[in-house]
Design an enzyme around this catalytic site. Structure first.
Site, mmCIF file in Angstrom:
data_model
loop_
_atom_site.group_PDB
_atom_site.id
_atom_site.type_symbol
_atom_site.label_atom_id
_atom_site.label_comp_id
_atom_site.label_asym_id
_atom_site.label_seq_id
_atom_site.Cartn_x
_atom_site.Cartn_y
_atom_site.Cartn_z
ATOM 1 N N ARG A 170 -94.219 -20.423 22.417
ATOM 2 C CA ARG A 170 -93.232 -19.088 22.694
ATOM 3 C C ARG A 170 -92.184 -19.235 23.406
ATOM 4 N NH1 ARG A 170 -94.992 -18.599 27.344
ATOM 5 N NH2 ARG A 170 -96.599 -20.118 27.616
ATOM 6 N N TYR A 199 -95.003 -17.084 15.555
ATOM 7 C CA TYR A 199 -95.714 -18.048 16.419
ATOM 8 C C TYR A 199 -96.655 -17.014 17.231
ATOM 9 C CZ TYR A 199 -97.906 -20.565 20.208
ATOM 10 O OH TYR A 199 -98.605 -21.125 21.038
ATOM 11 N N LYS A 212 -100.080 -11.898 24.681
ATOM 12 C CA LYS A 212 -99.470 -11.855 25.971
ATOM 13 C C LYS A 212 -98.572 -10.570 26.136
ATOM 14 C CE LYS A 212 -100.580 -16.342 26.572
ATOM 15 N NZ LYS A 212 -101.392 -16.573 27.584
ATOM 16 N N HIS A 221 -103.635 -13.564 33.694
ATOM 17 C CA HIS A 221 -103.571 -14.893 33.036
ATOM 18 C C HIS A 221 -104.974 -15.762 33.361
ATOM 19 C CE1 HIS A 221 -101.284 -18.391 31.004
ATOM 20 N NE2 HIS A 221 -102.360 -18.153 30.249
ATOM 21 N N SER A 263 -100.297 -22.517 31.212
ATOM 22 C CA SER A 263 -100.540 -22.797 29.839
ATOM 23 C C SER A 263 -100.592 -24.100 29.890
ATOM 24 C CB SER A 263 -99.405 -22.344 29.077
ATOM 25 O OG SER A 263 -99.021 -21.015 29.118
ATOM 26 N N ALA A 264 -101.772 -24.526 28.836
ATOM 27 C CA ALA A 264 -102.163 -25.687 28.703
ATOM 28 C C ALA A 264 -102.690 -26.683 29.870
ATOM 29 C CB ALA A 264 -101.038 -26.518 27.823
ATOM 30 N N CYS A 265 -103.219 -26.068 30.658
ATOM 31 C CA CYS A 265 -103.620 -26.877 31.910
ATOM 32 C C CYS A 265 -105.387 -26.806 31.831
ATOM 33 C CB CYS A 265 -103.450 -26.213 33.277
ATOM 34 S SG CYS A 265 -101.690 -26.593 33.763
ATOM 35 N N GLY A 266 -105.892 -26.675 30.617
ATOM 36 C CA GLY A 266 -107.229 -26.661 30.429
ATOM 37 C C GLY A 266 -108.202 -25.377 30.658
ATOM 38 N N LYS A 267 -107.497 -24.361 30.612
ATOM 39 C CA LYS A 267 -108.387 -23.046 30.883
ATOM 40 C C LYS A 267 -109.556 -23.148 29.723
ATOM 41 C CE LYS A 267 -105.814 -19.217 31.078
ATOM 42 N NZ LYS A 267 -104.359 -19.734 30.824
ATOM 43 N N THR A 268 -109.151 -23.407 28.498
ATOM 44 C CA THR A 268 -110.268 -23.339 27.654
ATOM 45 C C THR A 268 -111.257 -24.442 27.933
ATOM 46 O OG1 THR A 268 -108.394 -22.508 25.868
ATOM 47 C CG2 THR A 268 -110.609 -23.185 25.060
ATOM 48 N N ASN A 269 -110.846 -25.490 28.427
ATOM 49 C CA ASN A 269 -112.118 -26.497 28.554
ATOM 50 C C ASN A 269 -112.759 -26.035 29.805
ATOM 51 O OD1 ASN A 269 -111.009 -28.156 26.704
ATOM 52 N ND2 ASN A 269 -109.749 -29.386 27.975
ATOM 53 N N ASP A 316 -108.487 -16.870 28.486
ATOM 54 C CA ASP A 316 -107.053 -16.671 28.672
ATOM 55 C C ASP A 316 -106.659 -15.531 29.563
ATOM 56 O OD1 ASP A 316 -104.400 -18.077 28.154
ATOM 57 O OD2 ASP A 316 -104.044 -16.383 26.691
ATOM 58 N N ARG A 361 -102.689 -25.002 17.429
ATOM 59 C CA ARG A 361 -103.655 -24.187 17.809
ATOM 60 C C ARG A 361 -104.770 -24.049 16.802
ATOM 61 N NH1 ARG A 361 -102.460 -21.587 22.728
ATOM 62 N NH2 ARG A 361 -100.287 -22.423 23.563
ATOM 63 N N ARG A 401 -100.906 -27.997 37.601
ATOM 64 C CA ARG A 401 -100.896 -29.388 37.208
ATOM 65 C C ARG A 401 -99.894 -30.150 38.220
ATOM 66 N NH1 ARG A 401 -101.414 -32.123 32.226
ATOM 67 N NH2 ARG A 401 -102.442 -30.450 31.242
ATOM 68 N N TYR A 436 -112.617 -32.153 33.319
ATOM 69 C CA TYR A 436 -113.455 -31.783 32.291
ATOM 70 C C TYR A 436 -115.038 -31.409 32.872
ATOM 71 C CZ TYR A 436 -109.651 -33.834 29.399
ATOM 72 O OH TYR A 436 -108.448 -33.996 28.972
HETATM 73 C C1 OXD Z 1 -100.213 -19.624 26.463
HETATM 74 C C2 OXD Z 1 -101.302 -19.457 25.597
HETATM 75 O O1 OXD Z 1 -99.263 -20.162 26.217
HETATM 76 O O2 OXD Z 1 -102.388 -18.944 25.877
HETATM 77 O O3 OXD Z 1 -100.700 -19.490 27.685
HETATM 78 O O4 OXD Z 1 -101.043 -19.301 24.176
HETATM 79 MN MN MN Z 2 -102.309 -18.455 27.994
#
Ligand code: OXD
Ligand code: MN
Length: 586
Positions: free
Chosen positions: A69, A197, A206, A226, A248-254, A275, A366, A397, A490
């Protein structure tokens, strides 16, 4: 084609402006997808992966300058600059239209224009919202098909008279010098140019579901956030739902797909979303959440059977990979995936991998995959009314300062804790990695209006209901003096979730500190975990001197919002400062 006048007219206008060779209205069907995939395989924008190990999976390599982004090129264009706030880049709407339309003029000559009607949110939900994205990128169509509910049914929703958000997207020449992502919330309109992207180009995500939706939510009395949404089922079969916001990229999906540790017999986590969450106050006074998305657009590096087994099982088929590396047997590969690094890797730019060129997979590479493929996908994920929240969790983080977990004293303090979120930056956005920045509610890049007004909106829920979720703050990323993570993270984050749920049910203890309610070391279930009591104490420690500095910085940050800063947030800063001073003096 459509019988909706407003839509037909807008499509006629953008067709005249961009001058595509063809216009294709997407119906979302399987045949349509096969046709687009075949075209992309032919022109090389997709590469088919190993059919045996990864059926119906594809690799896309984006332009090397178009991998994240672009927050510095993202604008909120409101008539009054103050409405966008200092949290957004602002452009005058007239100037922005002139700039963008100049770029769009004739930009689709020689290309096909795809019209994608889409729905964000479950079919039949009163909270779902429609949009139409126009794009010249078939890759965008293929991704939108996974991430949103696109095609005939979404168009029918619009034709039934429901409003829709307009999104015009062209990859242009993928020129970073001519790249803009502009939002016009007053017109429910998005204009994106020059990037293919994800977050810049999949406009339902977003741009619509956060920036435009947050603006709409404010005027209509709900919240667009978010946040991941998950359900926690206890051994007795009761499920409680929580929503959690992390940068972003702090492990939300995990976290959304967490598998509890072996010692947690009978516990299960259900994934509703990873997300974005849209939150509405129910008639019962509780806050209910829907996931407006239908898929996951997750960060690949670091994902493995150890860190996220459910995700790895989701990814085996029908997935689009972007900017990962490729093994000689045509399988996707990234840093942190299970097993040894294979010989003969091709890196994300299509070159034989040479560590001197950096990682084989781009750090922000991704996967795009349907949420319904996830083994932990919640049976309630498509419930039209959503799921009722017991807790909201904020996190960032932070190597220092923030304890493993604390609970806010009340709603207003919870809003303060969310507004004060700070995090070390990652590769999800262009810019320097590893710097601490304030990221209120993890919405810094995504709130479509002035943060001062946004916090006031959050606070207003406290006046509307006494049955709101409890609010917590977590930090999985605290480090010791040697720079090592102190908490395993985790699946073991389940231990903190358990304390949170027990607090919601009035069954767990906590100690009152100026910063919030913190568990005693004995309150966190660490059975079966190799963690010393001393480390746990350190994870839960609140150093009054460090916090005095932190709260001072939070106060300074808040002050930049001037007269739009709600007095209640200033009062929280003053209360915490007073209590810390008293503690230090004692
Ligand atoms: C982000 C995403 O960057 O979810 O937050 O892609
Ligand atoms: Mn996100």
């Amino acid at each position: 084609m459509t019988k909706n006048q407003a839509l037909a007219q807008w499509i006629a206008e953008v067709t005249a402006l961009t001058q595509p060779d063809n216009v294709h209205w997407c119906d979302g069907s399987e045949q349509e997808n096969e046709l687009l995939v075949a075209r992309m395989l032919e022109d090389g924008s997709l590469i088919r992966l190993n059919e045996e190990t990864h059926p119906n999976c594809f690799l896309h390599r984006s332009a090397p300058s178009d991998v994240a982004r672009v927050e510095h090129l993202t604008f909120v264009c409101t008539r009054d600059k103050e409405d966008a706030g200092s949290n957004n880049n602002w452009m005058d709407p007239t100037a922005a239209h002139t700039l963008m339309d100049g770029l769009y003029a004739g930009c689709m000559r020689g290309r096909t224009m795809y019209v994608i009607p889409y729905l964000m949110g479950p079919y039949g939900s009163p909270y779902s919202r429609a949009g139409v994205e126009v794009t010249d990128s078939p890759y965008v169509v293929a991704n939108m098909r996974v991430m949103a509910r696109i095609g005939t049914q979404a168009l029918a929703h619009i034709e039934a008279g429901n409003s829709f958000v307009k999104g015009l997207h062209s990859i242009g020449q993928l020129d970073p010098e001519n790249r803009y992502i502009a939002h016009f919330p007053e017109e429910l309109l998005i204009k994106s140019f020059g990037s293919g992207y994800g977050g810049n180009a999949l406009l339902g995500k977003k741009c619509h579901a956060l920036r435009i939706a947050s603006w709409q939510a404010r005027s209509e009395g709900w919240l667009a956030e978010h946040m991941l949404i998950l359900g926690i089922e206890d051994p007795a079969g009761n499920t409680s739902y929580v929503a959690a916001a992390f940068p972003s990229a702090c492990g939300k999906t995990n976290l959304a797909m967490l598998v509890p540790p072996d010692s947690f017999k009978g516990w299960k986590v259900w994934t509703v979303g990873d997300d974005i969450a849209w939150l509405h106050l129910g008639e019962d006074g509780r806050l209910w959440a829907i996931n407006p998305e239908a898929g996951f657009f997750g960060v690949a590096p670091g994902t493995s059977l150890k860190t996220n087994p459910n995700c790895m099982r989701t990814l085996g088929r029908d997935a689009i990979y972007t900017n990962v590396a490729l093994t000689p047997s045509m399988e996707p590969w990234w840093e942190g995936i299970d097993g040894e690094k294979p010989a003969g890797l091709i890196d994300w730019q299509g070159r034989p991998h040479d560590p001197a060129n950096g990682p084989a997979a781009h750090p922000n590479s991704r996967f795009t995959v349907a949420a319904s493929q996830c083994p932990s996908y919640s049976p309630q994920a498509n419930a039209p009314q959503g799921v009722p929240l017991s807790a909201i969790i904020f996190g960032g983080r932070r190597s220092t300062v923030a304890p493993l977990v604390f609970e806010a004293l009340d709603w207003a303090h919870g809003v303060f804790a969310g507004a004060a979120v700070a995090s070390e930056t990652t590769a999800a956005a262009v810019g320097q990695v590893g710097q601490v920045r304030r990221d209120p509610m993890a919405m810094k890049p995504f709130c479509g209006y002035n943060f001062g007004d946004y916090w006031a909106h959050w606070l207003s829920f406290g006046e509307r209901s006494s049955k709101l979720p409890k609010v917590f703050h977590v930090n999985w990323f605290r480090k010791d003096g040697d720079g090592k993570f102190m908490w395993p993270g985790y699946g073991d984050n389940m231990r903190v979730l358990k304390w949170i749920i027990e607090r919601c049910e009035g069954r767990a203890e906590a100690r009152r500190t100026p910063v919030g309610l913190v568990p005693h070391a004995g309150d966190v279930d660490v059975s079966g975990l190799d963690l010393t009591h001393q480390t746990l104490e350190a994870l839960l420690a609140i150093d009054p001197e460090i916090w005095q500095r932190e709260v001072g910085e939070i106060g300074e940050f808040f002050a930049t919002y001037g007269s739009r800063l709600p007095a209640q947030l200033r009062a929280q800063v003053e209360r915490i400062q007073r209590e810390l001073e008293r503690q230090l003096a004692a």
